[in-house]
Write a protein that holds these residues in place. Sequence first.
Motif, short mmCIF file in Angstrom:
data_model
loop_
_atom_site.label_atom_id
_atom_site.label_comp_id
_atom_site.label_asym_id
_atom_site.label_seq_id
_atom_site.Cartn_x
_atom_site.Cartn_y
_atom_site.Cartn_z
N ASP A 193 1.78 -5.84 -18.99
CA ASP A 193 1.14 -6.25 -17.74
C ASP A 193 2.18 -6.96 -16.88
N TYR A 194 2.25 -6.54 -15.62
CA TYR A 194 3.24 -7.09 -14.69
C TYR A 194 2.51 -7.89 -13.63
N ARG A 195 2.94 -9.12 -13.41
CA ARG A 195 2.30 -9.99 -12.43
C ARG A 195 3.36 -10.45 -11.43
N GLN A 196 3.24 -9.96 -10.21
CA GLN A 196 4.23 -10.23 -9.17
C GLN A 196 3.51 -10.45 -7.85
N GLY A 197 4.11 -11.26 -6.99
CA GLY A 197 3.56 -11.46 -5.65
C GLY A 197 2.60 -12.64 -5.59
N PRO A 198 2.23 -13.05 -4.37
CA PRO A 198 1.43 -14.26 -4.17
C PRO A 198 0.01 -14.19 -4.69
N LEU A 199 -0.48 -13.02 -5.06
CA LEU A 199 -1.76 -12.97 -5.75
C LEU A 199 -1.67 -13.70 -7.09
N TRP A 200 -0.49 -13.63 -7.71
CA TRP A 200 -0.32 -14.15 -9.06
C TRP A 200 0.59 -15.38 -9.13
N LEU A 201 1.63 -15.41 -8.30
CA LEU A 201 2.65 -16.45 -8.43
C LEU A 201 2.98 -17.05 -7.07
N PRO A 202 3.28 -18.36 -7.02
CA PRO A 202 3.72 -18.94 -5.74
C PRO A 202 5.11 -18.48 -5.34
N TRP B 269 -2.87 -9.58 -0.30
CA TRP B 269 -1.55 -10.08 -0.67
C TRP B 269 -0.60 -8.91 -0.89
N PRO B 270 0.69 -9.09 -0.62
CA PRO B 270 1.65 -7.99 -0.81
C PRO B 270 1.97 -7.79 -2.29
N HIS B 271 2.39 -6.58 -2.63
CA HIS B 271 2.81 -6.24 -4.00
C HIS B 271 4.07 -5.39 -3.93
N ARG B 272 4.98 -5.61 -4.87
CA ARG B 272 6.20 -4.79 -4.98
C ARG B 272 6.24 -4.16 -6.36
N ASN B 273 6.45 -2.85 -6.39
CA ASN B 273 6.53 -2.12 -7.66
C ASN B 273 7.64 -1.07 -7.69
N SER B 274 8.22 -0.74 -6.55
CA SER B 274 9.15 0.39 -6.51
C SER B 274 10.43 0.13 -7.30
N HIS B 275 10.70 -1.12 -7.65
CA HIS B 275 11.89 -1.44 -8.44
C HIS B 275 11.66 -1.29 -9.94
N ARG B 276 10.44 -1.10 -10.35
CA ARG B 276 10.09 -1.21 -11.76
C ARG B 276 10.75 -0.13 -12.62
N LEU B 277 11.04 -0.50 -13.86
CA LEU B 277 11.68 0.42 -14.80
C LEU B 277 10.69 1.42 -15.38
N PRO C 264 -3.36 5.92 -4.06
CA PRO C 264 -3.09 5.14 -5.27
C PRO C 264 -1.70 5.36 -5.83
N TRP C 265 -0.96 6.34 -5.30
CA TRP C 265 0.40 6.61 -5.77
C TRP C 265 1.42 5.75 -5.02
N GLN C 266 0.96 5.04 -4.01
CA GLN C 266 1.82 4.12 -3.28
C GLN C 266 2.27 3.01 -4.23
N LEU C 267 3.53 2.58 -4.09
CA LEU C 267 4.06 1.57 -5.00
C LEU C 267 4.13 0.18 -4.39
N ASP C 268 4.42 0.08 -3.12
CA ASP C 268 4.56 -1.21 -2.47
C ASP C 268 3.48 -1.40 -1.42
N TYR C 269 3.03 -2.63 -1.26
CA TYR C 269 1.93 -2.94 -0.36
C TYR C 269 2.27 -4.17 0.47
N GLY C 270 2.04 -4.08 1.77
CA GLY C 270 2.27 -5.22 2.64
C GLY C 270 1.05 -6.12 2.69
N GLY C 271 1.13 -7.13 3.53
CA GLY C 271 0.01 -8.04 3.69
C GLY C 271 0.48 -9.48 3.63
N ASN C 272 -0.41 -10.37 4.07
CA ASN C 272 -0.07 -11.80 4.08
C ASN C 272 -1.27 -12.67 3.71
N GLY C 273 -2.29 -12.08 3.10
CA GLY C 273 -3.49 -12.85 2.79
C GLY C 273 -4.36 -13.10 4.00
#
Length: 778
Positions: free
Chosen positions: A281-290, A692-700, A744-753
Amino acid sequence: MDRPPEGCLAKLDFVTSGMSHRFLLLGLFLFIPLAPAAENPAAFTPAPQRFQQEISTRFTAADGLGDNSVALIDAGPDGIIRAFAGGKWTEFREGAWREVPAMVPRSQNEFTLIDAAKKIVTVSIPWPEVRQILRQGKTVWLATAADPFILVNGKAESMNWPSRYRVNQMAAVKNGNLILASSAGLFQQREKGWSQMGIPDAAGRIWGIQEVLGVGVGPGDRVWFATKAGVAGQLEGGWRFFEGKDGLPWNDFTAVTVGPTEEIWFGTKLGLIRFDLRDWDYRQGPLWLPNDEVHQISIDREGLAWVATAGGVAVIERKKMSLAQKAAFYEEEISRFIKRTPFGYVAEAPLRKPGDKTTADPQDSDNDGLWTSMYGAGECFAFAATKEAGAQQRAKQAFEALRFLQKVTQGGEHSPPRGYVARTIRPADWPNPNAGRLESDRAAQKGDPLWKAYDPRWPKSADGKWYWKSDTSSDELDGHFFFYPLYYDFCADSAEEKERVREVVRDLADHLIEHNFMLIDHDGKPTRWGVFGPESLNRDPRWWPERGLNSLSILSYLAVAAHVTGDPKYEAASRDLIEKHGYAQNLMYPKVQNGAGSGNQSDDEMAFMSFYNLLRYSKDEQLRNQARVSFFRYWANEAPEMNPFFNFAYASQTLETTASHLSSRVDIKPWAGWLEDSVATLRGFPLDRLNWPHRNSHRLDIQLLGLERAEDIMELRHGRRGHRVKGKVLPVENRHFNHWNTDPWQLDYGGNGGELASGTVFLLPYYLGLYHGFIEKP
C-alpha cells in the motif's frame, strides 16, 4: 483462452514485435472466445459488512508542533507520543500537541529524552545530529549519522562504530544486539565489534553489502531492510526479495519500522509504504501526509502509525467500520454540503476555503441530471434492500428534481417540444450564463462541426425563476432512464405516484419516437449528442462512432418505457429498429475499443447503465441474448478497472445465466476476483472526498499503458497512464475522481483540496451490491 485470474491484462503483452499492440488488443477483445457453459452458476459468498477504514489525521506547526519539519517521533515508555521539531519536544495529549518545556535542550550541544524509567535525561550529543531513538524493554539507544549510542545511567555511551560509515538506521533483536543499516551495507553487532551481513538471492545477487537505507526487526527477530535495489525480509521460509516487479511501489527509502502484527512500514522521500506480507500500500500526497518526505515512523500500543515528515506529523489508523456506516457518512456529507437548490441536485461542491467543507458552495454542472440520477438510483436500491424510510425519501427528492428538469423547459419564450429535459437549472438571480456563450460555441464549432452555436443556451423558465440549460446530451438521458424504472418499482408507493413516473417516462419516450429518435431542442434541431435515429447512426459517416452505443441506449429506453407504462407501442418501436435497421447487430459492438484502457469512461458508464436496463426490463429474449454476449465482451475490457458499479451491474445480469453464441451455450459469468476487486474498491474509498493531488507515475510497480516505440515512452510518461504490475489500475486510495467517468488508467491527479466530491461513487455500487446480494445485509 484461459480466464486471467488477475484481470484481463495479466496475459496480454503490451509490447509486440511486428504487430501494433492496438490491433492485437482490438482482436483479443472484439473476438474473445467464450467458454462453454458450466452446469452451475459461479458460487459466491456475500462480502462482509465489517472492515477497517483507513484514516489519516495530519498535524503541522499550526496545531502546536514545534516546527513543520519533524525530525523524530518517539513512542515513549509511558505510552505518550512525542515529536521533536525545531529543537523542541511536543507531546500529544487529549487530541492536541503541547510543548514540554522541561525537555527543551539548554544548548545545541545537548539532547533530552525520556529514559526507560520514564525520567527526563540530558545527554551530551548535539540535538541537530540525533536522527533516531530506539527502545527495547529497559534499553534505549540513540543514533547520529556518525555513531550509535546506548543510554547507560543517564549517559550516552558510544558503541565503537567505524564512523567513516554513515549510520542510516538501527534496529534491535531480542538479545539486545543491534542490526545497523549504513552507507557500507547491513551490519550486525557482535561481542568483538561489528560484522557485515550479505544475503544472497536466487539470482546470485548479494543484498546488503552496499548502502542500506533502513532496517527493522519484527516478531521472531525477523529482519527487514531496504535498499535502492529493493526490499529484503526474513519470512518463515527464508529470505524474500521484493522489487518493483513484485509490487514494491518506490525505493528512495528513509526508514523501516515493523509493527507487532508484522506489518512493515517504509518511509521514503516520496511517500509512505505499508506491506502486510501480501499487499503493498502506497500513501502519498496531502490526503495522507502533510509532506511526502518521511523522516521516521513509530507504531504505538494501539497499532497506529505515527509518521514524522518534513511538513508535520500524520497518524494513520484503521478504524473498524461497516460499509453501511460508511454509506451513512457519505449520505450526511451529501446532505450538508453537496445538494443544491431546494430540489437537491447532486454533483460536487467547490469550497471557498480549500480543505474546509463548511465553506462548500455548490454550483451547477453540465451533468446535474446524470449525477442526480445515479445518486437517486442508489437510493432506490437502498430502499429495496433495507426498507429504510430515509432512503425512500431521498429517492423521492431525486425524482422531483429530475421531473422538474422536464417540466421547467415548458411554457417559456424558448420552449422545446413536450418531454424535453434540461441538463440542469440555476437561479435567475445568479449572473446570466448566456453572456459570451455564443462566441465560445462558435469557436468550438471549428473543432467539432456538429457542435451547436445558438442563443440562448440557457433559456428562462416560464415563471422567470430559473435558467435551464439546453443542448441535453445522451448521457443525461441514460441517467434519467436508469433511475425512473427503479423508482417506479421500488419507491413509488401509491397509484398517484406511479402515474407521475409513467407521465415523465411516457413524455420523454414519445418525444424521441415522434422526432425520429432525436432529442429536439428549443431551436427545432437535435441536440449535439441526442441523436438515436437510423438515418444518422446507420447512414451518416459522422455518427458511426456512436452507432453501437446510441443503438444500445435507445433500445434500453424503449424497454424501460414499455415496462413502466405497459404500452405495447414501445416494444413495437424497438422491434422496428431491430428488424428494419439492424439495431440488435449495432449493439453487439457498442464502442470500438483498442483494448483495456482505450475507452471513454463516460461512454462506459452510459453503456453499463443501458445494458443493465435492457437486460432487466426487455421481454425480447433474442435481443437479451445478444445483449448478454455484447455485455460480456464489454465487461471483459473493463474488468481490470476494479469498478464495483461495472462489476455489480454486470454480475447481476449474468451470474445465473448463459448465452447462445454460434449455436452453442456459452459461459458469460464474470471472472474470478470480480467480487473481491469490487469490495476492495468500496473499502478503499477515503472518507475524505476532497480533491487532493496524487502522484504515481514515478512508481516502480507501474507499467505504462500501450508502449510501441521508444519515443512514446516519454510522451506516455508525461501522459501518466498505466497500471500496476498485476494488470489492474491503481487502488482508489491513490486516485481522486468525482464520478465513474474519470479515466482510471490516469496516474497523476491535480487538485488542492478546494472541491468536495460526492460519495455517489460509493453509494450507487454499494446499494446495488446490497440489493443483488453481493454484500451481506447490515
